[in-house]
Design an enzyme around this catalytic site. Structure first.
Site, PDB file in Angstrom:
ATOM      1  N   LYS A   1      -0.637  -9.080  -1.930  1.00  0.00           N
ATOM      2  CA  LYS A   1       0.603  -8.378  -1.526  1.00  0.00           C
ATOM      3  C   LYS A   1       0.808  -8.607  -0.036  1.00  0.00           C
ATOM      4  O   LYS A   1      -0.133  -8.449   0.759  1.00  0.00           O
ATOM      5  CB  LYS A   1       0.423  -6.873  -1.800  1.00  0.00           C
ATOM      6  CG  LYS A   1       1.633  -6.032  -1.431  1.00  0.00           C
ATOM      7  CD  LYS A   1       2.511  -5.767  -2.639  1.00  0.00           C
ATOM      8  CE  LYS A   1       3.828  -5.112  -2.303  1.00  0.00           C
ATOM      9  NZ  LYS A   1       4.856  -6.052  -1.829  1.00  0.00           N
TER      10      LYS A   1
ATOM     11  N   LYS B   1      -5.444  -3.659   5.584  1.00  0.00           N
ATOM     12  CA  LYS B   1      -4.541  -2.494   5.544  1.00  0.00           C
ATOM     13  C   LYS B   1      -4.544  -1.868   4.149  1.00  0.00           C
ATOM     14  O   LYS B   1      -4.682  -0.656   3.999  1.00  0.00           O
ATOM     15  CB  LYS B   1      -3.119  -2.967   5.905  1.00  0.00           C
ATOM     16  CG  LYS B   1      -2.132  -1.846   6.102  1.00  0.00           C
ATOM     17  CD  LYS B   1      -0.699  -2.358   6.172  1.00  0.00           C
ATOM     18  CE  LYS B   1      -0.487  -3.384   7.251  1.00  0.00           C
ATOM     19  NZ  LYS B   1       0.940  -3.815   7.316  1.00  0.00           N
TER      20      LYS B   1
ATOM     21  N   LYS C   1       0.472 -13.192   2.864  1.00  0.00           N
ATOM     22  CA  LYS C   1       1.638 -13.189   3.761  1.00  0.00           C
ATOM     23  C   LYS C   1       2.375 -14.508   3.607  1.00  0.00           C
ATOM     24  O   LYS C   1       1.766 -15.529   3.263  1.00  0.00           O
ATOM     25  CB  LYS C   1       1.169 -13.036   5.221  1.00  0.00           C
ATOM     26  CG  LYS C   1       2.222 -12.514   6.159  1.00  0.00           C
ATOM     27  CD  LYS C   1       2.408 -11.019   5.996  1.00  0.00           C
ATOM     28  CE  LYS C   1       3.463 -10.473   6.924  1.00  0.00           C
ATOM     29  NZ  LYS C   1       3.436  -8.992   6.919  1.00  0.00           N
TER      30      LYS C   1
ATOM     31  N   THR D   1       8.585   1.882   6.827  1.00  0.00           N
ATOM     32  CA  THR D   1       7.590   1.458   7.823  1.00  0.00           C
ATOM     33  C   THR D   1       7.816   2.206   9.133  1.00  0.00           C
ATOM     34  O   THR D   1       6.871   2.761   9.721  1.00  0.00           O
ATOM     35  CB  THR D   1       7.631  -0.070   8.045  1.00  0.00           C
ATOM     36  OG1 THR D   1       7.502  -0.704   6.781  1.00  0.00           O
ATOM     37  CG2 THR D   1       6.516  -0.529   8.960  1.00  0.00           C
TER      38      THR D   1
ATOM     39  N   ASN E   1      14.224  -3.334  11.921  1.00  0.00           N
ATOM     40  CA  ASN E   1      13.941  -2.406  10.821  1.00  0.00           C
ATOM     41  C   ASN E   1      12.945  -1.325  11.240  1.00  0.00           C
ATOM     42  O   ASN E   1      13.194  -0.131  11.042  1.00  0.00           O
ATOM     43  CB  ASN E   1      13.392  -3.243   9.654  1.00  0.00           C
ATOM     44  CG  ASN E   1      13.082  -2.403   8.454  1.00  0.00           C
ATOM     45  OD1 ASN E   1      12.171  -1.592   8.481  1.00  0.00           O
ATOM     46  ND2 ASN E   1      13.849  -2.564   7.402  1.00  0.00           N
TER      47      ASN E   1
ATOM     48  N   SER F   1       6.225   0.308  -1.043  1.00  0.00           N
ATOM     49  CA  SER F   1       6.313  -0.865  -1.926  1.00  0.00           C
ATOM     50  C   SER F   1       5.517  -0.642  -3.201  1.00  0.00           C
ATOM     51  O   SER F   1       5.914  -1.060  -4.287  1.00  0.00           O
ATOM     52  CB  SER F   1       5.759  -2.108  -1.219  1.00  0.00           C
ATOM     53  OG  SER F   1       6.754  -2.701  -0.434  1.00  0.00           O
TER      54      SER F   1
END
Ligand code: NAD
Length: 468
Positions: free
Chosen positions: A81, A105, A117, A202, A261, A400
């Site tokens: 992810k 994380k 990523k 976030t 964002n 998510s």
């Protein structure tokens, strides 16, 4: 932090776990040594690095070939992810580092995901909507066998957003008819199966980690006599100072680097907070730092940003936005005289040459890897409180996960449920990290995060029999 810094820190923290007899006491001697060597090797290496190039026909009919990457670092904790970044700074090393940080994380926050990523070497503002649509679809075509709802699930990151995810989901559906496509991407629009609150998650989580630390945790846990001497005590004193300001209703001066964002939402949260009084004295983006001693009008800047996709950077633009501010260079924000500095832009903002000029006592890593490894150690030794990226910016991936679950069970969560769940999980992770760090006198806040994440990853590798 570069990939080398991250890998060196993993090696260091694995060595500490190896030397800690209370961790996995059932294994000793040569076997213990071998298990730790194997796990260190596994976690400092990526499972798969995929490099491709995307061919785009530009609006002027020129053809361009753009490098694109997907790095799958490790999936011992669950499906890969991690976001996809569109930026002119993307490189294989950067994407790999970000993939490793995702593994750590997700493990720290106990999510059932591994780390990955993606990146595309483009500056989105130089491309038309048609061109960005083409790049997004081609990315899915190139990497289609490597992504999927039960294999590797991308999300937005810098330079991408819910529109990008919707385009990618649409392309994935076309290529894979009859397969579950909604769960293949998170961070989609609500109209397309996205979770309510994901766009803000976030930034909200970044702000919440800081507010919780000051307003909940520091109140009860920073009495001088209970804190080990050295950096811990200096950090506790900085936190107490902010609690005292809050109690006296004195505004806390805060600056936010990056106004996309993550940054714009974190700035809005600080501006509107009822619990802590703030003066948001500075914000910045790639083109400018804006400063006002008495605090900036954040709602007007957010509405300007929504229309122009950047902050006002000239006197005329400030007038158009209806905002009073002094104009400085973008990098100026890092060394401004504030109590709290939130990073929400790019990597490597605090380096050897400017580390001693950082005036904020509390630094919050909304961005990934904004502080270089050596500068990070210096800041810690000098008593600065750094809330590390893998702790502070997990709000997006936490939500998510809810989005991915909701797309599987086809039951929608309300925005209140989504945000309450995210904040509760952020608090649990923060409690775990700050409790061990201050309570046990561990070597730094970042090291504590790594140790907690690595304990989980090691345990899974061990339980799955991967270490022989
Ligand atoms: P974004 O593209 O929405 O915004 C990035 C902002 O940073 C823009 O305002 C841009 O102008 C600014 N910026 C770029 N270069 C800069 C520079 N040199 N100095 C100052 N400002 C600069 O990106 P975002 O989604 O807000 O992501 C920001 C950071 O947060 C990244 O490090 C990203 O990896 C991290 N992050 C994002 C998410 C997410 O859900 N979007 C999740 C976790 C971490």
């Amino acid at each position: 932090m570069s990939i080398k810094d991250t890998q060196a820190l993993i090696e260091d923290m694995m060595q500490r776990l190896y030397e800690d007899d209370s961790f996995l006491p059932e294994e000793s001697g040569q076997t213990r040594k071998q298990f730790f060597q194997s796990s260190t090797e596994i976690l400092t290496t990526s499972d798969k690095i995929i490099k491709s190039s995307i061919r785009v026909s530009r609006d002027n009919r020129e053809i361009e070939r753009i490098p694109a990457y997907r790095v799958q670092h490790n999936n011992i904790a669950g499906f890969y992810k991690g976001g996809i970044r569109f930026s002119e700074l993307v490189s294989e090393e950067e994407v790999e580092n970000l993939a490793v940080l995702m593994t750590l994380k997700n493990a720290l926050h106990e999510l059932p995901y591994g780390g990955a990523k993606g990146g595309v070497l483009v500056q989105p503002k130089d491309y038309s909507v048609r061109e960005l649509n083409m790049i997004s679809k081609k990315y899915v075509q190139r990497f289609t066998t490597d992504i999927g709802p039960t294999h590797d699930i991308p999300a937005p990151d810098m330079g991408t957003n819910e529109q990008t995810m919707d385009w990618m989901t649409g392309e994935y559906k076309t290529i894979n008819p009859g397969r579950n496509y909604l769960g293949a991407f998170t961070g989609k629009s609500v109209a397309n199966g996205g979770a309510k609150g994901r766009r803000e998650a976030t930034g909200r989580g970044v702000y919440h980690s800081y507010e919780w630390l000051v307003d909940d945790w520091a109140r009860g846990h920073t009495k001088e006599e209970s804190i080990p001497e050295g950096p811990h005590r200096m950090q506790a004193a900085h936190l107490r100072k902010l609690v005292e300001k809050a109690d006296k209703k004195e505004p806390i001066r805060i600056a936010v680097q990056g106004f996309g964002n993550v940054g714009s939402v974190a700035a809005e949260m600080a501006y509107h907070s009822q619990r802590l009084l703030h003066c948001v004295t500075a914000v910045s983006d790639h083109g400018v730092t804006l400063y006002h001693r008495e605090g900036l009008d954040i709602p007007s800047l957010v509405s300007y940003q929504h229309t122009h996709h950047q902050l006002p950077s000239t006197e005329e633009e400030l007038q158009e936005a209806g905002v009073e501010a002094e104009i400085f260079r973008p990098e100026h924000i890092v060394t401004m005289d504030v109590n709290v500095l939130i990073f929400a832009a790019v990597e490597d903002q605090v380096l050897d040459h400017n580390k001693e000029e950082v005036k904020a006592d509390v630094l919050v890593e909304g961005a990934n890897a904004p502080i270089d490894g050596a500068a990070d150690r210096w800041l810690h030794e000098n008593g600065k409180v750094v809330i590390p990226d893998i702790l502070a910016n997990a709000g997006g991936v936490l939500v998510s996960y809810l989005e991915w679950k909701q797309d599987r069970i086809t039951q929608l969560f309300t925005e209140e449920e989504v945000l309450a769940d995210m904040e509760r999980q952020m608090e649990q992770s923060c409690e775990k990290v700050f409790g061990s760090y201050f309570g046990e006198g561990l070597s730094s806040i970042r090291n504590t995060c790594y140790i907690e994440a690595l304990k989980r990853l090691f345990t899974l590798l061990y339980r799955h029999g991967k270490l022989f």
